[in-house]
Scaffold this active site. Sequence first.
Site, PDB file in Angstrom:
ATOM      1  N   HIS A   1      18.312  -1.737  38.865  1.00 63.07           N
ATOM      2  CA  HIS A   1      16.533  -1.707  39.214  1.00 63.07           C
ATOM      3  C   HIS A   1      16.608  -3.590  39.086  1.00 63.07           C
ATOM      4  O   HIS A   1      17.164  -4.056  38.605  1.00 63.07           O
ATOM      5  CB  HIS A   1      16.393  -1.158  38.448  1.00 63.07           C
TER       6      HIS A   1
ATOM      7  N   GLU B   1      14.822  -5.412  37.272  1.00 64.02           N
ATOM      8  CA  GLU B   1      13.915  -5.827  36.125  1.00 64.02           C
ATOM      9  C   GLU B   1      15.589  -6.383  35.798  1.00 64.02           C
ATOM     10  O   GLU B   1      15.977  -7.318  34.738  1.00 64.02           O
ATOM     11  CB  GLU B   1      13.038  -4.770  35.136  1.00 64.02           C
TER      12      GLU B   1
ATOM     13  N   CYS C   1       9.836   1.520  35.416  1.00 60.99           N
ATOM     14  CA  CYS C   1       9.966   2.562  35.301  1.00 60.99           C
ATOM     15  C   CYS C   1      10.283   2.658  32.971  1.00 60.99           C
ATOM     16  O   CYS C   1      10.982   1.478  32.929  1.00 60.99           O
ATOM     17  CB  CYS C   1      11.535   2.792  36.067  1.00 60.99           C
TER      18      CYS C   1
ATOM     19  N   CYS D   1      13.312   0.127  32.546  1.00 55.48           N
ATOM     20  CA  CYS D   1      13.300  -1.235  32.880  1.00 55.48           C
ATOM     21  C   CYS D   1      12.620  -1.313  31.683  1.00 55.48           C
ATOM     22  O   CYS D   1      12.889  -2.450  31.254  1.00 55.48           O
ATOM     23  CB  CYS D   1      12.509  -1.362  34.306  1.00 55.48           C
TER      24      CYS D   1
END
Length: 152
Positions: A54, A56, A84, A87
């Site tokens: 992801h 992040e 999410c 993260c």
Amino acid sequence: MKDFHEFFMKEALEEAKKAFNENEVPIGAVVVKDGEIIGRGRNQRITLNDPTAHAEIMALRDAGASLGTWRLTGLVLYVTIEPCPMCAGALINSRIGTLVFGAREPKFGSAGSQLNLLQFPGFNHQVKIIGPVLEEECIELMQEFFKNLRKN
């Protein structure tokens, strides 16, 4: 301060646009220390065949490599979409000081939309949350991506 946050959110949006052009969900992130970007990331789950890739996570990895440490105490992470749970956990574990997000994520948002892991009272680290910042731009990029995806 608003202009400061908008400047770095625009940098995160540039990362999101790179993801968009790579047919990845267009989420981008940057890590900032003392007004300077030290980490960049974008969604790369498909490209890397990695469910943890992801934006992040990629930005945190880049920042850690830049500084030579996993401890990102006091730094700021800008991301185009609210993190999410995975993260959010990474932000807590990295000791990031502040999260600035672009748009809320109504299904998985873990900085207040569904739950707030970043300020959970039982954890040993709390993350300051600022957002939304440049919400319309962040939402429009996501909508365009999914509109194109449905077309194809």
